[in-house]
Every structure is written in structure tokens, then in C-alpha cells.
Write a protein that holds these residues in place. Structure first.
Motif, PDB file in Angstrom:
ATOM      1  N   LEU A   2      23.697 -19.266  -2.088  1.00 48.60           N
ATOM      2  CA  LEU A   2      23.884 -18.341  -0.954  1.00 48.60           C
ATOM      3  C   LEU A   2      23.464 -16.923  -1.342  1.00 48.60           C
ATOM      4  O   LEU A   2      22.905 -16.183  -0.535  1.00 48.60           O
ATOM      5  N   GLU A   3      23.732 -16.582  -2.613  1.00 44.27           N
ATOM      6  CA  GLU A   3      23.324 -15.264  -3.119  1.00 44.27           C
ATOM      7  C   GLU A   3      21.790 -15.142  -3.080  1.00 44.27           C
ATOM      8  O   GLU A   3      21.242 -14.120  -2.665  1.00 44.27           O
ATOM      9  N   LEU A   4      21.095 -16.192  -3.502  1.00 41.36           N
ATOM     10  CA  LEU A   4      19.623 -16.189  -3.472  1.00 41.36           C
ATOM     11  C   LEU A   4      19.103 -16.053  -2.040  1.00 41.36           C
ATOM     12  O   LEU A   4      18.122 -15.358  -1.787  1.00 41.36           O
ATOM     13  N   LEU A   5      19.781 -16.720  -1.126  1.00 38.90           N
ATOM     14  CA  LEU A   5      19.368 -16.625   0.275  1.00 38.90           C
ATOM     15  C   LEU A   5      19.542 -15.203   0.806  1.00 38.90           C
ATOM     16  O   LEU A   5      18.670 -14.665   1.477  1.00 38.90           O
ATOM     17  N   ARG A   6      20.682 -14.594   0.465  1.00 38.98           N
ATOM     18  CA  ARG A   6      20.934 -13.206   0.911  1.00 38.98           C
ATOM     19  C   ARG A   6      19.863 -12.284   0.354  1.00 38.98           C
ATOM     20  O   ARG A   6      19.318 -11.434   1.047  1.00 38.98           O
ATOM     21  N   ARG A   7      19.568 -12.481  -0.930  1.00 37.86           N
ATOM     22  CA  ARG A   7      18.573 -11.620  -1.571  1.00 37.86           C
ATOM     23  C   ARG A   7      17.202 -11.774  -0.920  1.00 37.86           C
ATOM     24  O   ARG A   7      16.430 -10.817  -0.844  1.00 37.86           O
ATOM     25  N   SER A   8      16.905 -12.974  -0.426  1.00 37.03           N
ATOM     26  CA  SER A   8      15.577 -13.192   0.156  1.00 37.03           C
ATOM     27  C   SER A   8      15.412 -12.441   1.480  1.00 37.03           C
ATOM     28  O   SER A   8      14.349 -12.464   2.090  1.00 37.03           O
ATOM     29  N   GLU A   9      16.482 -11.797   1.929  1.00 37.86           N
ATOM     30  CA  GLU A   9      16.437 -11.040   3.179  1.00 37.86           C
ATOM     31  C   GLU A   9      16.746  -9.566   2.951  1.00 37.86           C
ATOM     32  O   GLU A   9      16.763  -8.784   3.901  1.00 37.86           O
ATOM     33  N   SER A  10      17.017  -9.181   1.695  1.00 46.54           N
ATOM     34  CA  SER A  10      17.627  -7.871   1.470  1.00 46.54           C
ATOM     35  C   SER A  10      16.709  -6.694   1.801  1.00 46.54           C
ATOM     36  O   SER A  10      17.176  -5.591   2.022  1.00 46.54           O
ATOM     37  N   LEU A  11      15.397  -6.924   1.845  1.00 50.06           N
ATOM     38  CA  LEU A  11      14.487  -5.825   2.206  1.00 50.06           C
ATOM     39  C   LEU A  11      13.796  -6.093   3.553  1.00 50.06           C
ATOM     40  O   LEU A  11      12.781  -5.481   3.865  1.00 50.06           O
ATOM     41  N   ARG A  12      14.363  -7.011   4.328  1.00 50.25           N
ATOM     42  CA  ARG A  12      13.771  -7.315   5.632  1.00 50.25           C
ATOM     43  C   ARG A  12      13.730  -6.056   6.498  1.00 50.25           C
ATOM     44  O   ARG A  12      14.672  -5.287   6.525  1.00 50.25           O
ATOM     45  N   GLY A  13      12.612  -5.835   7.155  1.00 46.16           N
ATOM     46  CA  GLY A  13      12.472  -4.665   8.023  1.00 46.16           C
ATOM     47  C   GLY A  13      12.029  -3.418   7.281  1.00 46.16           C
ATOM     48  O   GLY A  13      11.757  -2.387   7.895  1.00 46.16           O
ATOM     49  N   ARG A  14      11.944  -3.492   5.965  1.00 43.20           N
ATOM     50  CA  ARG A  14      11.538  -2.330   5.164  1.00 43.20           C
ATOM     51  C   ARG A  14      10.050  -2.401   4.851  1.00 43.20           C
ATOM     52  O   ARG A  14       9.502  -3.481   4.669  1.00 43.20           O
ATOM     53  N   THR A  15       9.454  -1.239   4.722  1.00 39.78           N
ATOM     54  CA  THR A  15       8.077  -1.179   4.240  1.00 39.78           C
ATOM     55  C   THR A  15       8.094  -0.607   2.831  1.00 39.78           C
ATOM     56  O   THR A  15       8.704   0.428   2.581  1.00 39.78           O
ATOM     57  N   VAL A  16       7.456  -1.326   1.928  1.00 37.63           N
ATOM     58  CA  VAL A  16       7.419  -0.923   0.523  1.00 37.63           C
ATOM     59  C   VAL A  16       5.972  -0.638   0.141  1.00 37.63           C
ATOM     60  O   VAL A  16       5.092  -1.479   0.344  1.00 37.63           O
ATOM     61  N   LEU A  17       5.751   0.549  -0.378  1.00 34.82           N
ATOM     62  CA  LEU A  17       4.420   0.920  -0.854  1.00 34.82           C
ATOM     63  C   LEU A  17       4.425   0.828  -2.377  1.00 34.82           C
ATOM     64  O   LEU A  17       5.232   1.480  -3.037  1.00 34.82           O
ATOM     65  N   VAL A  18       3.558  -0.018  -2.917  1.00 34.03           N
ATOM     66  CA  VAL A  18       3.502  -0.198  -4.372  1.00 34.03           C
ATOM     67  C   VAL A  18       2.110   0.202  -4.860  1.00 34.03           C
ATOM     68  O   VAL A  18       1.109  -0.171  -4.245  1.00 34.03           O
ATOM     69  N   THR A  19       2.051   0.975  -5.938  1.00 32.36           N
ATOM     70  CA  THR A  19       0.754   1.206  -6.581  1.00 32.36           C
ATOM     71  C   THR A  19       0.761   0.462  -7.909  1.00 32.36           C
ATOM     72  O   THR A  19       1.804   0.309  -8.532  1.00 32.36           O
ATOM     73  N   ALA A  20      -0.408  -0.007  -8.311  1.00 29.74           N
ATOM     74  CA  ALA A  20      -0.466  -0.806  -9.542  1.00 29.74           C
ATOM     75  C   ALA A  20      -1.825  -0.670 -10.209  1.00 29.74           C
ATOM     76  O   ALA A  20      -2.811  -0.312  -9.564  1.00 29.74           O
ATOM     77  N   GLY A  21      -1.823  -0.972 -11.489  1.00 29.98           N
ATOM     78  CA  GLY A  21      -3.078  -0.999 -12.242  1.00 29.98           C
ATOM     79  C   GLY A  21      -3.512   0.381 -12.701  1.00 29.98           C
ATOM     80  O   GLY A  21      -2.838   1.381 -12.456  1.00 29.98           O
ATOM     81  N   PRO A  22      -4.637   0.423 -13.385  1.00 27.78           N
ATOM     82  CA  PRO A  22      -5.155   1.709 -13.863  1.00 27.78           C
ATOM     83  C   PRO A  22      -6.027   2.353 -12.775  1.00 27.78           C
ATOM     84  O   PRO A  22      -6.285   1.729 -11.751  1.00 27.78           O
ATOM     85  N   THR A  23      -6.433   3.572 -12.981  1.00 25.77           N
ATOM     86  CA  THR A  23      -7.547   4.091 -12.174  1.00 25.77           C
ATOM     87  C   THR A  23      -8.738   4.230 -13.117  1.00 25.77           C
ATOM     88  O   THR A  23      -8.585   4.222 -14.333  1.00 25.77           O
ATOM     89  N   ARG A  24      -9.914   4.315 -12.525  1.00 28.57           N
ATOM     90  CA  ARG A  24     -11.148   4.492 -13.298  1.00 28.57           C
ATOM     91  C   ARG A  24     -11.811   5.774 -12.839  1.00 28.57           C
ATOM     92  O   ARG A  24     -12.062   5.947 -11.650  1.00 28.57           O
ATOM     93  N   GLU A  25     -12.057   6.641 -13.799  1.00 25.19           N
ATOM     94  CA  GLU A  25     -12.674   7.929 -13.464  1.00 25.19           C
ATOM     95  C   GLU A  25     -14.101   7.903 -14.010  1.00 25.19           C
ATOM     96  O   GLU A  25     -14.308   7.883 -15.221  1.00 25.19           O
ATOM     97  N   PRO A  26     -15.090   7.872 -13.117  1.00 25.67           N
ATOM     98  CA  PRO A  26     -16.465   7.658 -13.565  1.00 25.67           C
ATOM     99  C   PRO A  26     -17.093   8.884 -14.246  1.00 25.67           C
ATOM    100  O   PRO A  26     -16.785  10.022 -13.878  1.00 25.67           O
ATOM    101  N   LEU A  27     -17.928   8.579 -15.236  1.00 30.52           N
ATOM    102  CA  LEU A  27     -18.807   9.609 -15.798  1.00 30.52           C
ATOM    103  C   LEU A  27     -20.152   9.505 -15.082  1.00 30.52           C
ATOM    104  O   LEU A  27     -20.794  10.502 -14.753  1.00 30.52           O
ATOM    105  N   ASP A  28     -20.522   8.247 -14.859  1.00 33.33           N
ATOM    106  CA  ASP A  28     -21.738   7.927 -14.112  1.00 33.33           C
ATOM    107  C   ASP A  28     -21.542   6.503 -13.595  1.00 33.33           C
ATOM    108  O   ASP A  28     -20.451   5.950 -13.764  1.00 33.33           O
TER     109      ASP A  28
END
Ligand code: C5P
Length: 397
Positions: free
Chosen positions: A173-199
Motif C-alpha cells: 500500500l505504501e508503494l501504491l501511495r508513493r506511485s501517486e505522490s507527485l501526481r499533478g506536479r510538473t518536475v523539471l530535471v536537467t541532466a548530463g554535461p554541456t558541451r562548449e564548442p571551440l569549433d
């Protein structure tokens, strides 16, 4: 109420599965029993069909299943798969991805939470192969209700007794509750490196693999959130349900993040944004003889800091990779960037952090309270981090 699939395998403790089924029903959930062929030799499927009011599934190719591709259709209908009792065999099959009956095939199709309650002889449970399979499944996000110690069906005493039905139901039941805990929310995630070009062929970047950020996105989706994943170039696949925005440079990442920021409830800045870019990137490849002896760099924008300055209701989560004074340095960043939460990594430690599958972190809230985590897979850690974020977020309001 969510529908729950109860996988039942051939442990002597199978009789307790009836009580587990009842427990979920009492909590208002519909239960579909799925039995292995061997389980059906121990107890008639009719018992589970009668208790659940739905025909228990045993045979993959039965012609009376109510769906055309039953293992996939059922996987989409359920909010949770619980396997109790689980034998060494089913755990091994899940760990290896073997799909040779309904339950093991169905498991591969399930994208939601999975809870396993093992039950077997102590020697079998403690066998290195079984333990390795349990670890493998855990690292992929499957959860376990540890078996207890006590008298086992074979006459031995030891670890391997199915956990109490009440405990299994409560965890489910705890797992089920957790599977809804962010319902209706928008989450913005950034990930990975950035690459800054020389050329067009050369760039400045870092060792970020994107794994931690992708797992943060995956876990937010698993909790019901809408997830926008702004990602630098990485070699891994994003979670299927993420809205992916691909960027290369810090400037592109900043633009994408600022565009999505007003709609976000949570911002998780897991990206390793390059701190510098080349002052004068060239449109064409610079010939080697034309390369100067040194190249001018300029600072990239600190995206997170600028979010800290403009946040209204957004909850801001930063990441910090440190090689020393983890807590002090991370806390200083919380203040400097006006963050609500910080995940601090010691990147000097062995086998964790950059590019590794495992990680270990210090979780710090805005009040400065810091909690260290154990070393675990990034998949598991993302769950601990979200648990802590949700708790701290609830305290804030
Ligand atoms: O200051 P430091 O780079 O250690 O801070 C790390 C945190 O700030 C991370 O959450 C990272 O994503 C974010 N950051 C950023 N823009 C930068 C550098 C870091 O948003 N230019």
C-alpha cells in the motif's frame, strides 16, 4: 482504487497468499492472482479465483483470458505487482529476464512498482546466486520485503520465512501511495554535461554520464509527475514518459530551463553545466597551425543561481560534486544560490559519482539538516532523494 496483481509461486507458505490477497481487498483494491504452474500444483487456482472474484491466471496460452495479449494488457491495468511468496526460481528468472510462463513474462511488461516477498529454505536464500539476483533486482528498482527468521517447512531454522502478510500488505500500500505522490506536479530535471564548442569538432565538457539526472526523472515519473527532462549529450536512453529537450551548450540549457521554469513545481538541477566556454568559438574547424598557444575562456551563466533569484513557488534542488568539505561547501551553495534542497556528492570517493552506476550522497535541506545515504545504485538513490525532497517540501508549506 488501483488494481493489484498478486504473483503466487510454489513455496509452502503459499497458504499465506490468501491472507495477503484479502488484505489488499480490505484496503479497497481489486486483486488479480497470477500463479506459476508449480504453485497451481500446491493449491488449486480455484481458491484464488474464488477469493478474488476473478479467474486466477496460470497458463500463458489459455484461451479464456479476457484480453488478447494478456500479459501486456494486464501490466497496463495494474498499479502494483506483488509476488508473495516468491521462490528462488522466480527471483532468478526476473533477474535474468527469462520469460517462460505467464508470471515471468508479465513481470517484464510491468513498468510500475514491483514488490517481492521471498520465501525459501535458508541455504537457498543465502546462496550467493540468490543474493546476487536480489541485489540485481534491487538495483533495478524492485523492492523486497525481507524474509524473517524462524521455523522453515523443511524442518530447518533460519532466515527464509515469508514476512508476515500484514507487513507485505502495508508495504504494498505504501508503494501504491508513493506511485501517486507527485501526481499533478510538473518536475523539471536537467541532466548530463554541456558541451562548449571551440569549433565544429572540438569542445570543452566534463565526465557527467547523465545517469543520476535520468534516474531522478524516472523516479518522478514513477510517482505520477509530468517530467520535462532538459538533457545534455549522453549515451543513455531517457525514461519513456519524459518530455525530452536536447541541448548542447550551457546557453542552450539556460534558455530551455528558463522557458520551462514558470510551469515547474520542482526543479532538479542534476546537470553538470560546464563552468566555462570558449570566448570565440569558430564556425569552421580551426587548422592546427592556426590554433593559438592559449585560448580565452569565459564563464557560462550559473543557471541554478539565476533560478534562485527568480523562484516564486518552485522548489529548487541543486546537486554539488565536491572533493572535500562536502557539507560546508554544499551548504554554502544552498545559501549562495537560494536553494531549497541539495544533493551533495563526494566525487573523490571510490566507485561512486561521475559515470558510475552507484552513488552515495549527503542530503541537505534549506535549514542545513544533513543526512548521509548509504552507497547504492543511482536507481535506488533517486528514490531516497525524492522521499527526502517530498518530506522537506511538505515541511516548508
Ligand atoms: O557551483 P556548482 O557548479 O558546484 O553548483 C552545482 C549546481 O549548480 C548543480 O545543481 C548544477 O546543475 C548547477 N549549475 C548551474 N549552472 C552552472 C553551474 C552549475 O545551474 N553554470
Amino acid at each position: 482504487m488501483a488494481k493489484i496483481a498478486l504473483g503466487v509461486t510454489s513455496s509452502v507458505s503459499i497458504y499465506k497468499a490468501c491472507e495477503i490477497l484479502r488484505g489488499f481487498q480490505k484496503a479497497g483494491h481489486e486483486v488479480q492472482a497470477v500463479m506459476t504452474r508449480n504453485a497451481a500444483r500446491l493449491v488449486s487456482p480455484l481458491l484464488f479465483s474464488s477469493l478474488s472474484g476473478r479467474k486466477a491466471i496460470v497458463d500463458m496460452f489459455a484461451d479464456d483470458l479476457p484480453w488478447s495479449v494478456a500479459h501486456v494488457a494486464l501490466a497496463k491495468e495494474i498499479g502494483l505487482l506483488v509476488v508473495a511468496p516468491a521462490t528462488a526460481n522466480i527471483i532468478a528468472k526476473f533477474a535474468r529476464g527469462i520469460a517462460d510462463d505467464f508470471l515471468s513474462t508479465f513481470y517484464l511488461a510491468v513498468e510500475g512498482p514491483v514488490l517481492i516477498a521471498p520465501a525459501m529454505n535458508a541455504a537457498m536464500f543465502l546462496h550467493p546466486k540468490t543474493q546476487a539476483n536480489v541485489r540485481e533486482l534491487r538495483s533495478r528498482g524492485v523492492e523486497f520485503v525481507e524474509p524473517g527468521r524462524g521455523y522453515l517447512a523443511c524442518g530447518d531454522e533460519g532466515v527464509g520465512r515469508l514476512a508476515e502478510p500484514g507487513e507485505i500488505v502495508a508495504r504494498g500500500l505504501e508503494l501504491l501511495r508513493r506511485s501517486e505522490s507527485l501526481r499533478g506536479r510538473t518536475v523539471l530535471v536537467t541532466a548530463g554535461p554541456t558541451r562548449e564548442p571551440l569549433d565544429p569538432v572540438r569542445f570543452l565538457s566534463n565526465r557527467s554520464s547523465g545517469k543520476m539526472g535520468y534516474e531522478m526523472a524516472r523516479e518522478a515519473i514513477a510517482r505520477g509527475a509530468r517530467v520535462v527532462l532538459v538533457t545534455g549529450p549522453v549515451a543513455i536512453f531517457p525514461p519513456a514518459k519524459a518530455e525530452v529537450v536536447r541541448v548542447e551548450t550551457a546557453a542552450e540549457m539556460e534558455a530551455a530551463v528558463l522557458r520551462e521554469f514558470p510551469q515547474a513545481d520542482f526543479v532538479v538541477m542534476a546537470a553538470a553545466v560546464a563552468d566555462f566556454r570558449f570566448a570565440a568559438p569558430a564556425g569552421r574547424k580551426i587548422k592546427k597551425p592556426d590554433l593559438p598557444d592559449s585560448l580565452a575562456l569565459v564563464r557560462t551563466p550559473d543557471i541554478l543561481k539565476s533560478l534562485g533569484g527568480r523562484k516564486t513557488t518552485q522548489y529548487l534542488v541543486g546537486f554539488a560534486a565536491e572533493t572535500e568539505n562536502l557539507r560546508e561547501n554544499a551548504l554554502a551553495k544552498v545559501k549562495a544560490k537560494n536553494l531549497d534542497f541539495m544533493v551533495a556528492n563526494d566525487v573523490a570517493a571510490e566507485g561512486v559519482g561521475f559515470d558510475s552506476d552507484d552513488n552515495q550522497a549527503l542530503l541537505i535541506d534549506a535549514a542545513g539538516a544533513a543526512a548521509p545515504t548509504a552507497k547504492m545504485s543511482k536507481r535506488e538513490l533517486s528514490r531516497e532523494i525524492w522521499d527526502a525532497i517530498e518530506k522537506a517540501h511538505a515541511r516548508r508549506r
